[in-house]
Design a protein around this motif. Sequence first.
Motif, PDB file in Angstrom:
ATOM      1  N   ILE A  10      -5.691  -4.638   6.731  1.00  0.00           N
ATOM      2  CA  ILE A  10      -4.582  -3.734   6.443  1.00  0.00           C
ATOM      3  C   ILE A  10      -3.781  -3.439   7.707  1.00  0.00           C
ATOM      4  N   ASP A  11      -2.588  -2.929   7.504  1.00  0.00           N
ATOM      5  CA  ASP A  11      -1.768  -2.452   8.616  1.00  0.00           C
ATOM      6  C   ASP A  11      -2.175  -1.010   8.871  1.00  0.00           C
ATOM      7  N   PRO A  12      -2.820  -0.712  10.013  1.00  0.00           N
ATOM      8  CA  PRO A  12      -3.292   0.650  10.269  1.00  0.00           C
ATOM      9  C   PRO A  12      -2.173   1.690  10.273  1.00  0.00           C
ATOM     10  N   ALA A  13      -0.957   1.275  10.547  1.00  0.00           N
ATOM     11  CA  ALA A  13       0.175   2.212  10.552  1.00  0.00           C
ATOM     12  C   ALA A  13       0.604   2.573   9.136  1.00  0.00           C
ATOM     13  N   LYS A  14       0.051   1.872   8.147  1.00  0.00           N
ATOM     14  CA  LYS A  14       0.432   2.103   6.749  1.00  0.00           C
ATOM     15  C   LYS A  14      -0.766   2.537   5.911  1.00  0.00           C
ATOM     16  N   LEU A  15      -1.686   3.262   6.547  1.00  0.00           N
ATOM     17  CA  LEU A  15      -2.905   3.698   5.866  1.00  0.00           C
ATOM     18  C   LEU A  15      -2.605   4.613   4.683  1.00  0.00           C
ATOM     19  N   ASP A  79       0.506  -2.612  -8.026  1.00  0.00           N
ATOM     20  CA  ASP A  79       0.647  -3.711  -7.074  1.00  0.00           C
ATOM     21  C   ASP A  79       1.938  -3.597  -6.268  1.00  0.00           C
ATOM     22  N   ARG A  80       2.937  -2.977  -6.844  1.00  0.00           N
ATOM     23  CA  ARG A  80       4.209  -2.804  -6.139  1.00  0.00           C
ATOM     24  C   ARG A  80       4.030  -1.964  -4.869  1.00  0.00           C
ATOM     25  N   ILE A  81       3.089  -1.022  -4.888  1.00  0.00           N
ATOM     26  CA  ILE A  81       2.820  -0.216  -3.693  1.00  0.00           C
ATOM     27  C   ILE A  81       2.442  -1.137  -2.535  1.00  0.00           C
ATOM     28  N   GLU A  84       5.634  -3.503  -1.593  1.00  0.00           N
ATOM     29  CA  GLU A  84       6.774  -2.841  -0.953  1.00  0.00           C
ATOM     30  C   GLU A  84       6.410  -2.209   0.385  1.00  0.00           C
ATOM     31  N   SER A  85       5.175  -1.738   0.532  1.00  0.00           N
ATOM     32  CA  SER A  85       4.800  -1.073   1.775  1.00  0.00           C
ATOM     33  C   SER A  85       4.341  -2.058   2.849  1.00  0.00           C
ATOM     34  N   GLY A  86       3.806  -3.180   2.433  1.00  0.00           N
ATOM     35  CA  GLY A  86       3.232  -4.107   3.401  1.00  0.00           C
ATOM     36  C   GLY A  86       1.928  -3.617   3.992  1.00  0.00           C
ATOM     37  N   CYS A  87       1.247  -2.710   3.274  1.00  0.00           N
ATOM     38  CA  CYS A  87       0.015  -2.127   3.799  1.00  0.00           C
ATOM     39  C   CYS A  87      -1.150  -3.124   3.836  1.00  0.00           C
ATOM     40  N   VAL A  88      -1.122  -4.137   2.981  1.00  0.00           N
ATOM     41  CA  VAL A  88      -2.178  -5.152   2.952  1.00  0.00           C
ATOM     42  C   VAL A  88      -1.623  -6.426   3.584  1.00  0.00           C
TER      43      VAL A  88
END
Length: 106
Positions: A10-15, A79-81, A84-88
Amino acid sequence: MITCVVDYVIDPAKLEAFERFGRRWMDLVERHGGTHHGYFLPSEGASDRALALFSFESLAAYEQYRQGFGVDPEFIAADRIREESGCVLRYDRTFMRPLLPSDLPN
């Protein structure tokens, strides 16, 4: 019983976005016949790794749940979360058979 183990990078900035994503999927798994054991988020050590574990009675039950992907509006919204966020950044899915304390002989 089968347990799906999803190993995420994951992107830690997008936890926060990842947590929203996880809450939605925990609800969906439970409402579609599975048992969600939770998401396990970074605490100490690597800050970009997370796990999810959830179980279904059988692989057939899991496949029935998977039929909603790309079709069911709630699955698409959850799944859109992620999209759109790029968290994964990446994930791998593995199926395991649990050995539980209740499986121990008396």
